[in-house]
Design a protein around this motif. Structure first.
Motif, mmCIF file in Angstrom:
data_model
loop_
_atom_site.group_PDB
_atom_site.id
_atom_site.type_symbol
_atom_site.label_atom_id
_atom_site.label_comp_id
_atom_site.label_asym_id
_atom_site.label_seq_id
_atom_site.Cartn_x
_atom_site.Cartn_y
_atom_site.Cartn_z
ATOM 1 N N ARG A 20 0.827 -1.226 0.000
ATOM 2 C CA ARG A 20 0.000 0.000 0.000
ATOM 3 C C ARG A 20 0.850 1.260 0.000
ATOM 4 O O ARG A 20 0.379 2.336 0.369
ATOM 5 C CB ARG A 20 -0.962 -0.017 1.190
ATOM 6 C CG ARG A 20 -0.296 -0.352 2.496
ATOM 7 C CD ARG A 20 -1.323 -0.650 3.587
ATOM 8 N NE ARG A 20 -0.631 -1.207 4.748
ATOM 9 C CZ ARG A 20 -0.822 -0.804 5.995
ATOM 10 N NH1 ARG A 20 -1.674 0.152 6.256
ATOM 11 N NH2 ARG A 20 -0.174 -1.368 6.981
ATOM 12 N N GLN A 21 2.095 1.149 -0.413
ATOM 13 C CA GLN A 21 2.984 2.311 -0.494
ATOM 14 C C GLN A 21 2.343 3.407 -1.340
ATOM 15 O O GLN A 21 1.808 3.154 -2.415
ATOM 16 C CB GLN A 21 4.317 1.897 -1.112
ATOM 17 C CG GLN A 21 5.339 3.009 -1.217
ATOM 18 C CD GLN A 21 6.640 2.515 -1.827
ATOM 19 O OE1 GLN A 21 6.950 1.316 -1.777
ATOM 20 N NE2 GLN A 21 7.410 3.408 -2.407
ATOM 21 N N GLU A 22 2.401 4.637 -0.850
ATOM 22 C CA GLU A 22 1.738 5.747 -1.527
ATOM 23 C C GLU A 22 2.664 6.435 -2.522
ATOM 24 O O GLU A 22 3.888 6.343 -2.431
ATOM 25 C CB GLU A 22 1.241 6.757 -0.479
ATOM 26 C CG GLU A 22 0.161 6.172 0.427
ATOM 27 C CD GLU A 22 0.137 6.811 1.797
ATOM 28 O OE1 GLU A 22 0.780 7.871 1.966
ATOM 29 O OE2 GLU A 22 -0.498 6.248 2.704
ATOM 30 N N LEU A 23 2.056 7.131 -3.474
ATOM 31 C CA LEU A 23 2.778 7.946 -4.433
ATOM 32 C C LEU A 23 2.597 9.423 -4.088
ATOM 33 O O LEU A 23 1.622 9.804 -3.445
ATOM 34 C CB LEU A 23 2.264 7.684 -5.852
ATOM 35 C CG LEU A 23 2.580 6.311 -6.444
ATOM 36 C CD1 LEU A 23 1.779 6.086 -7.707
ATOM 37 C CD2 LEU A 23 4.068 6.170 -6.720
ATOM 38 N N THR A 24 3.519 10.246 -4.535
ATOM 39 C CA THR A 24 3.372 11.686 -4.352
ATOM 40 C C THR A 24 2.574 12.270 -5.513
ATOM 41 O O THR A 24 2.415 11.645 -6.574
ATOM 42 C CB THR A 24 4.744 12.367 -4.301
ATOM 43 O OG1 THR A 24 5.366 12.257 -5.594
ATOM 44 C CG2 THR A 24 5.642 11.736 -3.248
ATOM 45 N N GLU A 25 2.077 13.490 -5.323
ATOM 46 C CA GLU A 25 1.360 14.150 -6.413
ATOM 47 C C GLU A 25 2.262 14.331 -7.625
ATOM 48 O O GLU A 25 1.814 14.182 -8.770
ATOM 49 C CB GLU A 25 0.816 15.498 -5.948
ATOM 50 C CG GLU A 25 -0.378 15.392 -5.032
ATOM 51 C CD GLU A 25 -1.112 16.716 -4.877
ATOM 52 O OE1 GLU A 25 -0.882 17.625 -5.699
ATOM 53 O OE2 GLU A 25 -1.917 16.830 -3.944
#
Length: 250
Positions: A182-187
């Motif tokens: 579930r690692q998030e990405l940056t905008e």
């Protein structure tokens, strides 16, 4: 069953439809599989009848694929590499990537890591949660490791535990998967995805986040609301199928 090797793991896949059809790589969600995400909801039949080559694989830790229990094995970048190795195995340079939920996250990482290999992108069951996160999933890991579903009190934990039991999944592998997948990405990372993208999220989905918010950040994306569907039911929705086919045809 056909298999391919990736990162020392034996992974199961299917390859259906005309060989000269445009390839669509189907990337399933957490605790799911080819069968439960793509075959039973009718996606493989829908795509092949429309003349597409439908390719799908069971993620590491899922379905008929190898099931490592080390948490580091489930970083999205490593799972995206599995997808690219399948394309290599089939001697395909590019493909549409169609991911649902966790598979949508993996597909977004794929589009960032190797944009030249992703011709179009369909993100189902994941909107702004790609950036903002999708809530606390630690209760789900605890639910998967509980001796019995009767001991699970968290509502979301109960839902995923019941689904894992239904699919006869390796619950320890799934619990390890939660830690890193579930690692998030940056905008800025999301903004760098320039391929045509369709984002479909159910109007009753309380996990995915907003499709409209994510689409507004991306330079070439369109949001589609899957009316009256939650996270589990949106994937097989007829209106979603129609929207995806229309998107693929443009």
């Amino acid at each position: 069953m056909p298999h391919f090797s990736s990162d020392g793991l034996d992974l199961h896949f299917v390859d259906e439809g005309p060989r000269d059809g445009a390839p669509i790589l189907l990337v399933h969600g957490f605790a799911s599989s080819i069968r439960f995400n793509w075959t039973d909801p009718g996606w493989i039949e829908t795509l092949t009848k429309a003349g597409y080559r439908a390719i799908a694989f069971d993620h590491r830790g899922h379905g008929e694929s190898a099931k490592p229990t080390e948490e580091a094995a489930y970083r999205p970048q490593r799972m995206a590499e599995d997808a690219f190795r399948l394309l290599d195995h089939l001697e395909l340079e590019t493909s549409v990537f169609f991911g649902y939920s966790m598979g949508a996250r993996v597909s977004a990482f794929a589009a960032i890591d190797r944009p030249e290999r992703v011709s179009k992108l369909v993100l189902g069951g994941l909107g702004s949660g790609l950036i903002d996160g999708v809530g606390d999933w630690d209760p789900i890991a605890r639910a998967l490791r509980a001796p019995s579903i009767d001991e699970v009190k968290d509502a979301r934990g109960q839902m995923f535990r019941a689904f894992a039991d239904k699919t006869r999944s390796n619950r320890e592998a799934l619990a390890a998967c939660i830690a890193h997948s579930r690692q998030e990405l940056t905008e800025d990372q999301v903004r760098s995805i320039t391929c045509p993208t369709l984002i479909g999220v159910g109007s009753k989905d309380d996990i995915a986040g907003s499709a409209e918010k994510l689409a507004a950040i991306m330079p070439n994306a369109t949001a589609f609301e899957i009316a009256n569907r939650d996270h589990m039911l949106a994937v097989g929705d007829k209106t979603f199928k129609a929207a995806v086919l229309q998107f693929l045809e443009t």
